[in-house]
Design an enzyme around this catalytic site. Structure first.
Site, PDB file in Angstrom:
ATOM      1  N   SER A 100      19.888   1.033  15.521  1.00 15.51           N
ATOM      2  CA  SER A 100      19.922   2.305  14.798  1.00 15.51           C
ATOM      3  C   SER A 100      20.260   2.076  13.334  1.00 15.51           C
ATOM      4  O   SER A 100      21.005   1.140  12.991  1.00 15.51           O
ATOM      5  CB  SER A 100      20.980   3.222  15.424  1.00 15.51           C
ATOM      6  OG  SER A 100      21.238   4.344  14.603  1.00 15.51           O
ATOM      7  N   TYR A 112      29.627   4.957  17.615  1.00 15.38           N
ATOM      8  CA  TYR A 112      28.217   4.800  17.990  1.00 15.38           C
ATOM      9  C   TYR A 112      27.566   3.705  17.151  1.00 15.38           C
ATOM     10  O   TYR A 112      26.954   2.769  17.696  1.00 15.38           O
ATOM     11  CB  TYR A 112      27.467   6.116  17.815  1.00 15.38           C
ATOM     12  CG  TYR A 112      25.966   5.942  17.868  1.00 15.38           C
ATOM     13  CD1 TYR A 112      25.345   5.538  19.040  1.00 15.38           C
ATOM     14  CD2 TYR A 112      25.173   6.145  16.739  1.00 15.38           C
ATOM     15  CE1 TYR A 112      23.969   5.349  19.094  1.00 15.38           C
ATOM     16  CE2 TYR A 112      23.806   5.964  16.784  1.00 15.38           C
ATOM     17  CZ  TYR A 112      23.206   5.562  17.958  1.00 15.38           C
ATOM     18  OH  TYR A 112      21.852   5.363  18.006  1.00 15.38           O
ATOM     19  N   LYS A 163      26.152  -0.185  18.250  1.00 15.27           N
ATOM     20  CA  LYS A 163      24.811  -0.715  17.988  1.00 15.27           C
ATOM     21  C   LYS A 163      24.876  -2.029  17.202  1.00 15.27           C
ATOM     22  O   LYS A 163      24.087  -2.954  17.454  1.00 15.27           O
ATOM     23  CB  LYS A 163      23.974   0.321  17.239  1.00 15.27           C
ATOM     24  CG  LYS A 163      23.537   1.495  18.102  1.00 15.27           C
ATOM     25  CD  LYS A 163      22.648   1.038  19.250  1.00 15.27           C
ATOM     26  CE  LYS A 163      22.094   2.184  20.062  1.00 15.27           C
ATOM     27  NZ  LYS A 163      21.216   1.717  21.157  1.00 15.27           N
TER      28      LYS A 163
END
Length: 328
Positions: free
Chosen positions: A119, A143, A147
């Site tokens: 991402s 988050y 990643k």
């Protein structure tokens, strides 16, 4: 090729699955259906496995052997930045633990091709609006951290297990390649705005004082079908790879930014509904502009985005109407 796709019943995953099936590849999907929809998987075999479960590695290995899998696309992950701040342990368990099970199963079965769904969140709030793969990775939430750790794990699997790998850093995904595969969750600008407009509510704009032409934030929006095709290009590149295994990282975006007000103008044109946006305070940490430099993936894989913002918004609107018609 026989491809295993984790998270294939989700929004992005279903587009990758259908794109592969339409070109003649065999596909097996691993998805626990916690957020996916099995009805999206016509033409693909499906196994229900909790990738963060204690037996995930062995269950995946058995699935790989049963289906003669030659490549893996790992998309299964939690992906809500705000939720990750509230429950970080869930994000590290599922996103990092799930990838660890996939890498372990690949090592156990001799699969040497892996595409990892990363991402643009790994960049955090970059100092420069145009972001290439050498931009410092400084994620600002669990988050994004999960990643980035995933990219590190993929990189280390190259050394440990000889897995040839590509990590794709998605920018802002929108639209629908088919009406029945639209994004059902209002979690990004396009889907949130469509949801509000269809309910007769004003779309929200968080901040109009940025140093941009119209004062609203600029982002790089990519059509989900372009993104799916980037996965196919990555798989094809891995299949043709010669020489020692390596880990590659690519931005997946259009290279062109659009402001919040520009996106809402496209929605107004598509829907015929003219609701004045409501301006809310800017959210902490939101940069004025973030746009992908996608020149590396074009040069090395021959992939480039071809679909416009108009197509993204129009296809997302059609998909929302289709979903309502199916549930009426």
């Amino acid at each position: 090729m026989s491809i295993l796709i984790t998270g294939g019943a989700g929004y992005i995953g279903a587009h990758v699955v259908r794109s592969l099936i339409e070109r003649g590849d065999e596909v097996v999907v691993v998805d626990d259906l916690s957020s996916g929809d099995a009805s999206r998987l016509s033409g693909a075999d499906h196994a229900t496995i909790d990738l963060a479960g204690d037996d995930a590695r062995s269950a995946l290995a058995a699935c790989i052997r049963e289906h003669g899998v030659t490549g893996i696309v790992h998309l299964a992950a939690r992906k809500q930045a705000a939720e990750s701040v509230a429950v970080p342990e869930r994000y590290f368990r599922d996103n990092v633990g799930g990838l660890a099970a996939v890498v372990g199963a690949a090592a156990d079965t001799g699969v040497r091709r892996l595409v990892f769904s990363s991402s643009a969140a790994v960049y955090g709030t970059p100092a420069n609006p145009k972001v290439d793969e050498s931009t410092p990775t400084l994620p600002i939430n669990p988050y994004g951290e999960s990643k980035l750790i995933g990219e590190w794990l993929v990189r280390d699997a190259v050394v440990a297990h000889g897995i040839d790998a590509v990590s794709l850093r998605y920018f802002n995904v929108a639209g629908a390649g088919w009406d029945d595969l639209g994004d059902p969750l209002p979690l990004n600008l396009v889907t949130i705005a469509i949801d509000r407009v269809r309910r007769g509510l004003a779309p929200l704009v968080y901040g109009d004082g940025f140093e941009t032409p119209d004062g609203t934030g600029i982002r790089d929006y990519i059509h989900v079908l372009d993104l799916a095709e980037a996965h196919l290009a990555a798989l094809d590149s891995l299949a043709a790879e010669q020489g020692p295994a390596r880990a590659r990282v690519y931005n997946v975006g259009t290279g062109t930014g659009a402001s919040v007000l520009e996106v809402l103008a496209r929605l107004r044109a598509v829907s015929g509904i003219d609701l004045e946006p409501r301006i809310e305070p800017a959210r902490p940490g939101d940069p004025a502009a973030v746009v992908a430099d996608a020149s590396r993936i074009e040069a090395e894989l021959g992939w480039t985005a071809t679909r416009s913002l108009d197509e993204m918004v129009a296809s997302a609107w059609r998909a929302a109407e289709h979903r309502d018609a199916q549930t009426a």
